[in-house]
Design an enzyme around this catalytic site. Structure first.
Site, PDB file in Angstrom:
ATOM      1  N   GLY A  88      35.684  58.773  26.080  1.00  0.00           N
ATOM      2  CA  GLY A  88      34.515  57.903  26.138  1.00  0.00           C
ATOM      3  C   GLY A  88      34.899  56.544  26.704  1.00  0.00           C
ATOM      4  O   GLY A  88      36.031  56.340  27.149  1.00  0.00           O
ATOM      5  N   LEU A  96      38.633  54.754  28.024  1.00  0.00           N
ATOM      6  CA  LEU A  96      38.797  54.071  29.316  1.00  0.00           C
ATOM      7  C   LEU A  96      39.253  52.630  29.087  1.00  0.00           C
ATOM      8  O   LEU A  96      40.166  52.145  29.749  1.00  0.00           O
ATOM      9  CB  LEU A  96      37.486  54.079  30.104  1.00  0.00           C
ATOM     10  CG  LEU A  96      37.553  53.319  31.435  1.00  0.00           C
ATOM     11  CD1 LEU A  96      38.452  54.047  32.433  1.00  0.00           C
ATOM     12  CD2 LEU A  96      36.166  53.117  32.036  1.00  0.00           C
ATOM     13  N   ASP A 104      31.565  41.603  41.981  1.00  0.00           N
ATOM     14  CA  ASP A 104      31.151  40.287  42.491  1.00  0.00           C
ATOM     15  C   ASP A 104      31.762  39.124  41.711  1.00  0.00           C
ATOM     16  O   ASP A 104      31.443  37.958  41.959  1.00  0.00           O
ATOM     17  CB  ASP A 104      29.618  40.165  42.495  1.00  0.00           C
ATOM     18  CG  ASP A 104      29.010  40.298  41.101  1.00  0.00           C
ATOM     19  OD1 ASP A 104      29.773  40.557  40.145  1.00  0.00           O
ATOM     20  OD2 ASP A 104      27.780  40.158  40.972  1.00  0.00           O
ATOM     21  N   GLU A 133      33.620  49.178  21.001  1.00  0.00           N
ATOM     22  CA  GLU A 133      34.573  49.263  19.895  1.00  0.00           C
ATOM     23  C   GLU A 133      34.697  47.890  19.250  1.00  0.00           C
ATOM     24  O   GLU A 133      34.479  46.868  19.901  1.00  0.00           O
ATOM     25  CB  GLU A 133      35.957  49.690  20.415  1.00  0.00           C
ATOM     26  CG  GLU A 133      35.954  50.930  21.291  1.00  0.00           C
ATOM     27  CD  GLU A 133      35.868  52.216  20.492  1.00  0.00           C
ATOM     28  OE1 GLU A 133      36.391  52.249  19.362  1.00  0.00           O
ATOM     29  OE2 GLU A 133      35.251  53.179  20.995  1.00  0.00           O
TER      30      GLU A 133
HETATM   31 MG   LIG Z   1      29.330  41.660  38.263  1.00  0.00          MG
END
Ligand SMILES: [Mg+2]
Length: 299
Positions: free
Chosen positions: A66, A70, A216, A273
């Site tokens: 999940g 990651l 960005d 988490e």
């Molecule tokens: Mg962004």
């Protein structure tokens, strides 16, 4: 010589759905010319260690689990001097971040993206000495979001779900905060805040803002002030349900960096988490810090 892959997976993620896919996933990697080292995580925090201690000699690290798994793999990678591209085969229930990247829900298709996709230089969030990939949040909706089963969310829909949270507003805890960023300083009593780099949070697409880009260098920030009367609550609900309605209780803006100060400890969640309790939190975008494997056609 074969390319070397470290494959870290959480055997318990997403109702253990990897069990029925594991052999085919590994087969996909091997057919694409990788020699695969497989590491099933044994406990929380294990994936961070696995990546930090084992990454040498590999060309790619792939994780399956999940968003929490990651997060751990990326944490391990960001602590390394040499950062390898990360592949992600989502197995959780919500997988906001995978959806944002256009990674397919099917585990086998996601495995195919890992070997046949392209690298995407993604921003990573710094949070004091920790990291987060797509959301750092505190306050009321954090527990609603992660305790509500996906089935219930699908049935209720976005609006009903938000209203469910807002109904609890009068009894909910708020935090006196000072939020400082380059653009402004905001002070007041807040009951919710989220700093995101994602198209969806808690399974809800579009909740984070418009024109979201994952590379960005900017976060989308949403802060909700404590309402002082039922009229305010009504206004907050309307603004959440219909994004065109403005509420003086909701702040939304983008920034590359911010500081959140409180006189009492605030519990945060990072990528869903528990992220610890903090008096001062400094959050900064780590611009295009991580190469992640995405489908070829995704921008
Ligand atoms: Mg962004």
């Amino acid at each position: 010589m074969a390319k070397q892959m470290l494959f870290v997976y959480n055997p318990r993620a997403g109702k253990a759905q990897i069990r029925s896919n594991l052999l085919d996933i590994i087969d996909t990697f091997v057919k694409a010319g990788y020699e695969v080292t497989v590491y099933p995580t044994q406990a929380a925090g294990d994936a961070v260690k696995a990546v930090r201690e084992r990454r040498d000699g590999y060309d790619m690290v792939v994780c399956s689990g999940g968003d929490g798994t990651l997060d751990e793999v990326v944490s391990g990678m960001m602590k390394s001097e040499k950062r390898l591209p990360v592949g992600y085969v989502p197995a959780g229930s919500t997988n906001d971040f995978a959806n944002s990247l256009g990674i397919p829900k099917s585990m086998l298709q996601a495995a195919d993206v890992v070997v046949n996709g392209r690298n995407f230089a993604c921003d990573v969030g710094k949070f004091n000495h920790s990291i987060f990939i797509y959301v750092a949040a505190f306050g009321i909706f954090t527990d609603v979001s992660y305790e509500t089963p996906q089935d219930t969310k699908n049935v209720l829909g976005h609006a009903a779900y938000l209203i469910e949270g807002v109904k609890r507003l009068p009894s909910v805890r708020s935090y006196p905060l000072k939020i400082t960023c380059k653009e402004s300083v905001i002070e007041g009593e807040f009951l919710y805040g989220m700093i995101t780099n994602s198209h969806s949070v808690g399974g809800f697409r579009g909740i984070t803002g418009q024109n979201v880009a994952l590379d960005d260098g900017l976060f989308e920030v949403t802060l909700i002030r404590k309402p002082s009367n039922p009229l305010d609550i009504n206004n907050i609900i309307r603004a959440l349900v219909d994004k065109r309605v403005k509420s003086e209780h909701i702040y939304t803006f983008t920034t590359e960096k911010l500081k959140v100060e409180s006189e009492e400890p605030v519990a945060w969640t990072l990528d869903g988490e528990f992220g610890g309790e903090h008096l001062t939190v400094e959050i900064e975008s780590w611009h295009q810090a991580l190469e992640i494997r995405v489908p070829k056609e995704t921008d």
